[in-house]
Design a protein around this motif. Structure first.
Motif, PDB file in Angstrom:
ATOM      1  N   ILE A  69      57.129   7.383 -47.981  1.00 26.46           N
ATOM      2  CA  ILE A  69      57.583   8.683 -48.476  1.00 26.46           C
ATOM      3  C   ILE A  69      58.070   9.560 -47.328  1.00 26.46           C
ATOM      4  N   VAL A  70      57.385   9.485 -46.194  1.00 29.73           N
ATOM      5  CA  VAL A  70      57.727  10.323 -45.052  1.00 29.73           C
ATOM      6  C   VAL A  70      58.994   9.827 -44.351  1.00 29.73           C
ATOM      7  N   TYR A  71      59.120   8.512 -44.198  1.00 33.54           N
ATOM      8  CA  TYR A  71      60.194   7.975 -43.358  1.00 33.54           C
ATOM      9  C   TYR A  71      61.469   7.623 -44.121  1.00 33.54           C
ATOM     10  N   LEU A  72      61.373   7.378 -45.430  1.00 37.64           N
ATOM     11  CA  LEU A  72      62.525   6.879 -46.179  1.00 37.64           C
ATOM     12  C   LEU A  72      63.031   7.916 -47.171  1.00 37.64           C
ATOM     13  N   SER A  73      64.355   7.955 -47.349  1.00 36.07           N
ATOM     14  CA  SER A  73      64.956   8.887 -48.302  1.00 36.07           C
ATOM     15  C   SER A  73      66.031   8.244 -49.165  1.00 36.07           C
ATOM     16  N   THR A  74      66.454   7.037 -48.867  1.00 32.03           N
ATOM     17  CA  THR A  74      67.486   6.347 -49.635  1.00 32.03           C
ATOM     18  C   THR A  74      66.828   5.391 -50.626  1.00 32.03           C
ATOM     19  N   PRO A  75      67.147   5.492 -51.921  1.00 34.49           N
ATOM     20  CA  PRO A  75      66.483   4.635 -52.918  1.00 34.49           C
ATOM     21  C   PRO A  75      66.605   3.147 -52.627  1.00 34.49           C
ATOM     22  N   GLU A  76      67.743   2.710 -52.083  1.00 38.39           N
ATOM     23  CA  GLU A  76      67.919   1.292 -51.787  1.00 38.39           C
ATOM     24  C   GLU A  76      66.991   0.805 -50.681  1.00 38.39           C
ATOM     25  N   LYS A  77      66.428   1.728 -49.904  1.00 43.13           N
ATOM     26  CA  LYS A  77      65.518   1.358 -48.819  1.00 43.13           C
ATOM     27  C   LYS A  77      64.047   1.574 -49.188  1.00 43.13           C
ATOM     28  N   PHE A  78      63.801   2.080 -50.388  1.00 43.58           N
ATOM     29  CA  PHE A  78      62.425   2.354 -50.807  1.00 43.58           C
ATOM     30  C   PHE A  78      61.628   1.057 -50.914  1.00 43.58           C
ATOM     31  N   THR A  79      60.319   1.208 -50.788  1.00 44.01           N
ATOM     32  CA  THR A  79      59.399   0.107 -51.069  1.00 44.01           C
ATOM     33  C   THR A  79      58.811   0.304 -52.465  1.00 44.01           C
ATOM     34  N   LEU A  80      58.058  -0.664 -52.939  1.00 44.86           N
ATOM     35  CA  LEU A  80      57.594  -0.647 -54.327  1.00 44.86           C
ATOM     36  C   LEU A  80      56.689   0.532 -54.672  1.00 44.86           C
ATOM     37  N   PRO A  81      55.704   0.902 -53.832  1.00 47.77           N
ATOM     38  CA  PRO A  81      54.889   2.070 -54.206  1.00 47.77           C
ATOM     39  C   PRO A  81      55.716   3.325 -54.426  1.00 47.77           C
TER      40      PRO A  81
END
Length: 279
Positions: free
Chosen positions: A217-229
């Motif tokens: 949540i802190v490091y990622l902002s692009t949906p394509e780079k999100f992890t499952l949680p």
């Protein structure tokens, strides 16, 4: 001396175990069966343990509403890379603390163990500032570097150290007489014998990375780079309410690797933890 249980005692024992497993099995059963129900049936009263009209429509929407396949791949490859990196770092560090004598060894190991007392929430802001300065925000590098090189690998190092301490010193002495150096002894003698401990470290490292929530949540902002949680929280309707059957379908798919790891490697996990207490 072994004692065989009577048939009545076995029935009683199995009955108690069956009752005790209900609190652990029922949430998973409810998650999977509810993912096959329409939203209106999930919270119907009286509740039903089996779907009246099962369907796989929710599983199709999982991939329609989010790039779920890509997010699944993100979590998988990050967990695998973190697991391999942690195995490499913790096995080398654990062997060094267990077998190599140097000045300040115990003090340094105590400093390493202090990492277990530091919550990840305490370091998240300075780590964010550091990775932001390095241009790594909205990449997967922080999710790999922090677990492998930071405090999360401390427990893995402790487990590996305890295992290597339990290995007989005569094995290394025999290897030295055959002309093997320190690294060759580690690679050819100690590491193959440490498979139970490596399995334990691999299991809890994989699961910890797979379930990581705050850091993405802190490091990622692009949906394509999100992890499952992260992805599981995004299955909402236009009013911001959760789409329950779709969320539960996504959660069921997310739980598959976790269940597979436990089923396939539970014996090695228990054996590895047991060996860490032997001297």
């Amino acid at each position: 001396m072994s004692h065989k249980l009577s048939p009545r005692a076995k029935i009683l024992l199995y009955g108690v175990l069956l009752v005790l497993c209900v609190p652990f099995v029922f949430p998973t059963w409810w998650m999977v069966t509810s993912s096959l129900k329409p939203v209106s049936d999930i919270f119907a009263y009286p509740p039903s343990l089996l779907p009246g009209h099962p369907g796989l429509g929710a599983y199709g929407k999982v991939f329609e509403l989010q790039p779920f396949a890509r997010q699944y791949f993100n979590s998988m490859y990050i967990a695998v890379v973190v697991t391999l990196g942690t195995l490499a770092v913790s096995s080398l560090a654990g062997y060094a603390f267990a077998r190599i004598r140097f000045r300040g060894q115990n003090v340094l190991f105590l400093v390493v163990l202090i990492g277990l007392l530091i919550p990840s929430e305490v370091t998240i802001v300075p780590l964010f500032q550091m990775f932001n300065k390095w241009g790594m925000i909205d990449t997967h590098l922080p999710l790999i570097l922090v677990p492998v090189l930071g405090a999360p690998s401390v427990l893995a190092t402790f487990i590996m150290r305890q295992f290597f301490i339990a290995l007989p010193a005569e094995l290394e002495e025999a290897a030295r007489m055959d002309g093997l150096g320190r690294f060759a002894i580690f690679l050819k003698i100690a590491l193959p014998l440490a498979r139970p401990a490596l399995a334990a470290v691999a299991i809890f490292t994989f699961l910890n990375s797979w379930n990581l929530y705050l850091e993405p949540i802190v490091y990622l902002s692009t949906p394509e780079k999100f992890t499952l949680p992260q992805a599981l929280t995004l299955y909402v309707d236009t009013y911001g309410g959760p789409i329950w059957n779709v969320q539960l379908a996504a959660a069921s798919l997310t739980a598959i690797p976790v269940l597979a790891v436990f089923v396939l490697a539970q014996r090695q996990f228990i054996e590895g933890l047991a060996h860490t207490g032997l001297k």
